[in-house]
Enzyme design. Structure first.
Site, PDB file in Angstrom:
ATOM      1  N   ARG A 142      48.137   2.968  50.797  1.00 30.99           N
ATOM      2  CA  ARG A 142      47.539   2.369  51.224  1.00 30.99           C
ATOM      3  C   ARG A 142      46.056   1.748  51.229  1.00 30.99           C
ATOM      4  O   ARG A 142      45.495   1.072  52.023  1.00 30.99           O
ATOM      5  CB  ARG A 142      46.902   3.757  51.903  1.00 30.99           C
ATOM      6  CG  ARG A 142      45.411   4.683  51.172  1.00 30.99           C
ATOM      7  CD  ARG A 142      45.618   6.805  51.558  1.00 30.99           C
ATOM      8  NE  ARG A 142      47.596   6.338  51.667  1.00 30.99           N
ATOM      9  CZ  ARG A 142      47.625   8.324  51.680  1.00 30.99           C
ATOM     10  NH1 ARG A 142      47.130   8.887  52.393  1.00 30.99           N
ATOM     11  NH2 ARG A 142      48.863   8.468  51.337  1.00 30.99           N
TER      12      ARG A 142
ATOM     13  N   LYS B 253      48.826  10.761  37.398  1.00 23.75           N
ATOM     14  CA  LYS B 253      50.372  11.192  37.644  1.00 23.75           C
ATOM     15  C   LYS B 253      50.672  12.020  36.023  1.00 23.75           C
ATOM     16  O   LYS B 253      50.802  11.576  35.359  1.00 23.75           O
ATOM     17  CB  LYS B 253      51.181  10.235  38.193  1.00 23.75           C
ATOM     18  CG  LYS B 253      51.239   9.621  39.462  1.00 23.75           C
ATOM     19  CD  LYS B 253      51.993   8.648  39.014  1.00 23.75           C
ATOM     20  CE  LYS B 253      52.050   7.925  41.143  1.00 23.75           C
ATOM     21  NZ  LYS B 253      52.393   8.621  42.071  1.00 23.75           N
TER      22      LYS B 253
END
Length: 461
Positions: free
Chosen positions: A312, A238
């Protein structure tokens, strides 16, 4: 232990807080003692939402508080949460409440929360008498569970790793006589390869917490919480600005534990299971890579399209374990996608489920307890966006569209046997202070899920 002052029993010494709207203000003003009415006029009080006036009695001491609220039944259920900061130290009671007195009392308690681990931040000195008919013990249990969850989200990653999530889970289990086992090391590598892969690059070992409580013959309800204690994005790292709040990427775990504390504290007649996969998504030589193909507990192979879609992956293995006993209800909680925030903003978690009746019940319950959600579609044709040429599926769609939907569809593949599966994509943070919601970590949907479970199962006890 309570984080802020609990609700008090009724006392004649409590200072009344009179809630008033613009319509009712002229009549109330005419009823006030002359000194109080004159003081309200001199202080320029207007019965607008959030306005207060502190009115003296004949001896000059504070005798009455006026508090402006919305007219016409449009009042914020948490509006009185502004008062603890606005009032001097003392004991107060609420009068003429325009809405649910239980929510007003809860807002007062929730507004008094302070995160004080690193510097002293005393709670307001204004204390509230429990409104008539309100279950003070229930309000205090809920507020304390929310405070515990907020503490977890607010704690920075240098002091909250997977081991600390485990410790918090074990402490909660011990309080309520629950069983807590933890899967780590070789057992995690063999049985939960996605969780192991995501956490492998961190010096703080990944693990799966498995807490169980209640009668084994009772309806089975499982809560699964994403516990990424810090998310760098992995090798798909990020930018720095996007990392600033990544200590909150374990908010799903905090929500699951807070909801569990409410359920166990109330003694609901369910067989509760809480699964918390907890990892740090770090960058190192052993980090999983874009393009890797990983096995999963369910047997599906997953191609990694982006290492920043790690939540996830760990939820998938935990959901597969939950699904093995085909529970009546499975909820998963996760700070999963920026797409959900773009669509609904920070205050409104996205709700995904295939069960229409359950979705309607959750939506209505969320509104009734002021812990709202908004249903989003599990649009089946978008599942094709997760197709992989070399594995059973990819962990991302690879495109800019429907990111929250495709994430929910990915998770749905791992819980096919559950009678109902609910995915809640939440923000886990209050960007600014609002009544009942101080700036900082928040356990969105914990109160909602507790209220739903209570409405469905409490009568069976």
């Amino acid at each position: 232990m309570p984080r802020v002052t609990t609700l008090l029993p009724a006392t004649e010494d409590a200072i009344p807080i009179r809630c008033v709207d613009a319509v009712g203000w002229p009549a109330l003003q005419a009823e006030l003692p002359p000194l109080a009415a004159a003081f309200a006029t001199a202080s320029g009080f207007e019965a607008k939402p959030g306005r207060t006036a502190l009115l003296p009695g004949p001896d000059g001491a504070l005798a009455l508080v006026l508090y402006g609220v919305e007219a016409g039944g449009r009042a914020d259920p948490f509006a009185v949460g502004r008062l603890p900061e606005a009032l001097p130290e003392g004991t107060y009671r609420l009068e003429n409440l325009p809405g649910d007195p239980a929510l007003a009392a809860l807002a007062w308690r929730l507004s008094g929360y302070r995160f004080g681990r690193y510097r002293e931040r005393p709670s307001p000195g204004a204390r509230l008498v429990a409104p008539e008919g309100v279950d003070a013990a229930e309000i205090d249990r809920i507020a304390d569970a929310v405070a515990a969850g907020r503490d977890l989200v607010n704690t920075p990653a240098n002091d909250l790793g997977p081991a600390e999530i485990e410790a918090a889970s074990r402490a909660l289990a011990e309080r309520f006589g629950a069983t807590c086992r933890v899967i780590a090391g070789e057992a995690l590598e063999q049985g939960f390869p996605l969780i192991a892969a995501v956490g492998r690059a961190s010096p703080r070992a990944p693990r799966l917490v498995d807490l169980t409580w209640g009668d084994t013959d009772a309806p089975r309800v499982t809560l699964v919480g994403k516990g990424v204690v810090f998310d760098t994005g992995g090798l798909d790292i990020k930018p720095s600005a996007a990392m600033l709040l990544m200590k909150k990427d374990m908010a799903g775990a905090a929500v699951a534990l807070a909801a569990a504390e409410m359920v166990m504290g109330a003694g609901l007649p369910i067989r509760l299971r809480v699964l918390v996969p907890t990892v740090e998504n770090a960058v190192a030589g052993e980090a999983f890579r874009p393009g890797d193909v990983l096995a999963s507990r369910r047997g599906l192979t997953v191609e990694i399209g982006n290492t920043d879609a790690e939540g996830r992956l760990i939820l998938a293995d935990a959901l597969a374990l939950a699904d093995e006993e085909a529970p009546e209800l499975v909820f998963d909680f996760a700070t999963l996608t920026g797409a959900a925030r773009v669509a609904l903003g920070p205050d409104l978690p996205a709700l995904f489920t295939e069960d229409d009746a359950l979705a309607a019940d959750l939506t209505a319950t969320g509104l009734s307890v002021n812990d709202p959600v908004w249903r989003m579609p599990l649009w089946a044709p978008y599942a094709a966006l997760l197709d992989s040429k070399i594995a059973d599926l990819n962990n991302v769609s690879g495109g800019p569209f429907a990111g929250a939907v495709t994430a929910a569809l990915f998770l749905r593949r791992f819980a096919p046997a559950a009678k109902a599966h609910v995915h809640l994509d939440l923000y886990g943070w209050n960007p600014s202070t609002k009544p009942g919601r101080p700036e900082g970590g928040e356990v969105q949907t914990a109160r909602l899920v507790y209220a739903l479970l209570k409405s469905r199962y409490a009568a069976r006890g």
